[in-house]
Design a protein around this motif. Structure first.
Motif: not given
Length: 557
Positions: A413, A457, A461, A484, A488
């Protein structure tokens, strides 16, 4: 030029303000001190060896580096006082170096009105007390003034005035170069030097030693402090003068509770928190565009606290590069489960963990003592022995595999967020193309809003995987993982639309699709964060700050 006008007058024992009333400092408690969290973390380093005969094995264990922290990072390390990022910026202001200098001068003026000492000495005393004015005033009036000033190497006012009034010959001798000069100056300690020697001394300290503050008298073992007026008078080099001024401001900012320096590249501005009722752990954004945590100076890390982030970065600094190598080339000590590397030929190992000292065989991982008569039993397969060895290895490997799982998700991420930040340029080009088709800038603003939502976002995450790594299993943990997962999925869907499906043929349909997706993505992030904060307030969360690493002598962790 530094302001250094002396304020004459005697020192009274009771502090009073300009109206003659008792100073507020008599009633206030000392403020907490602030030290920015450094971005450099500790490393996983080999510190213990296990060896015997011609063989050595290295026990790898963490050696944490002691770091100074802002009080907010110490008090709110688990996240209970994180201010939710609502996008509002009305609880802080950004200060330029000029604003900071004015703010510092106001603090000096306030203390000078009470202490009746020259302003240049007030700054030196405030620096010694880490810019805690209340603590300085309390200490000054609780002690004998002369002894207090002598303790901090500040010349007494009467001594300074007598030295200034003392008649000097037309030409005095400099104590460094021994040349005669009509104008010598000193720090009030009795030692006097010419302007050239002062300049050379200050520039040498700055250029060679990297010292930009707290200059002492050049005389041998003289602890007297050179005041700001003296330094400013003899510092000719403009670049060094700027660095001297910057150093003073950095000391002031780093020790003032409501100020935080911007960690942006080549940025000299700072952020002042005007409202800390929501907590010091909050997102602030400098004029240079850098967003960071006010408490620790790292990138904004909602929903985890500063201490959890510090531990995670410290772990990554040492382990991320080595973990997969450990899985292949190391074994755990059969007794304390410390990770061991064999770097010699002999299979007789002695763990050098001071709390262990276990002797074992590298081949079968069994106790070494029976091997004098049963060495060759190692070549025979023993199911019970193999099961015990497998269990011991599994304990250590499970910890490393679990860490790798969350580290990979975190880094994925992080890399995606860095790549998606480049979308701003692509989206700007698309917005220009849309405007050429007849829409206004406001009407195509939805694309930029979508990129901003996507980056936010991704950031949320990224840090939720740090949260999950330290979180102990519970019913609320399963709800957290569901939130979560939903975030995602919606984040990946929004990313795909922005990178692959920007069809400008039907602008109305594109606008509706993008708006629906980024609004839903934002709502899922808000739901996840709300659940986390409710858990903080309700004490739902319990954390294992070792990340599931087994304790020495406890295979089950």
């Amino acid at each position: 030029m530094l302001s250094s006008m002396a304020r004459p007058g005697g020192s009274g024992r009771r502090r009073r303000n300009s109206q003659g009333e008792p100073s507020a400092g008599d009633q206030q408690q000392p403020q907490q001190q602030r030290t920015v969290l450094s971005a450099k973390q500790s490393r996983l380093s080999p510190v213990v060896q296990a060896s015997n005969c011609n063989s050595t094995a290295m026990v790898l264990q963490k050696t944490p580096v002691q770091q100074q922290q802002h009080p907010a990072a110490q008090l709110h390390h688990l996240g209970h006082q994180i201010r939710t990022d609502t996008g509002r910026n009305d609880y802080y202001t950004v200060l330029t170096p000029e604003d900071l200098w004015d703010s510092m001068q106001r603090v000096i003026d306030s203390a000078a009105e009470v202490l009746h000492l020259p302003r240049q000495y007030i700054r030196l005393l405030l620096r010694a007390f880490r810019w805690d004015k209340d603590r300085l005033l309390d200490s000054y009036y609780e002690a004998d003034p002369d002894e207090f000033l002598a303790k901090y190497h500040i010349p007494q006012q009467q001594q300074q005035q007598q030295q200034e009034k003392q008649p000097h010959s037309s030409a005095e001798m400099c104590e460094i170069c021994l040349a005669e000069s009509p104008s010598l100056s000193g720090a009030g300690c009795g030692h006097r030097f010419c302007s050239d020697c002062w300049t050379a001394y200050l520039e040498e300290k700055m250029a060679s030693n990297g010292q930009f503050d707290a200059f002492q008298c050049p005389a041998h073992r003289c602890p007297a402090q050179a005041d700001d007026f003296l330094v400013d008078q003899h510092l000719i080099n403009g670049r060094l003068r700027s660095q001297y001024r910057r150093s003073i401001l950095q000391t002031y900012v780093s020790n003032t509770r409501r100020l935080a320096p911007c960690p942006g590249l080549d940025c000299d501005m700072a952020v002042s928190l005007t409202d800390d009722t929501g907590g010091l752990v909050c997102r602030v954004t400098c004029r240079c565009g850098k967003s960071f945590c006010f408490a620790c100076g790292n990138d904004w890390h909602e929903p985890i606290g500063c201490e959890m982030l510090r531990r995670w970065l410290q772990k990554n600094e040492g382990e991320s590069m080595n973990t997969q190598w450990f899985l292949v080339h190391t074994k755990p000590c059969p007794k304390c489960h410390a990770t061991i590397e064999k770097d010699g030929g002999c299979n007789h190992m002695v763990c050098r963990n001071v709390s262990c000292r276990y002797e074992f065989c590298w081949v079968c991982m069994g106790e070494w003592q029976p091997h004098g008569n049963q060495w060759y039993n190692c070549n025979r397969f023993d199911k019970d022995r193999a099961d015990k060895l497998k269990q011991a290895q599994a304990v250590s490997r499970d910890y490393l595999v679990r860490y790798l799982h969350y580290y990979d998700l975190y880094m994925n991420h992080r890399r995606s967020m860095e790549l998606e930040s480049r979308l701003i340029g692509i989206i700007s080009a698309k917005m220009t193309e849309i405007q050429q088709a007849g829409l206004s800038w406001v009407e195509c603003r939805f694309l930029r809003d979508a990129v901003d939502a996507l980056c936010k976002c991704r950031r949320v995450l990224m840090y939720t995987y740090v949260f999950a790594y330290y979180l102990k299993p519970s019913n609320q943990q399963r709800i957290f993982e569901d939130n979560q997962r939903n975030l995602q999925l919606t984040t990946e869907a929004l990313s795909e639309v922005l990178e692959r499906e920007l069809d400008l043929a039907n602008l109305q349909r594109l606008k509706q699709n993008v708006q629906d997706r980024y609004r839903y993505c934002t709502s899922r992030a808000a739901a996840l964060l709300q659940h986390v904060y409710e858990g903080y307030q309700g004490d739902w969360w319990t954390f294992d700050m070792n990340g599931g690493q087994p304790s020495p002598g406890n295979p089950s962790g």
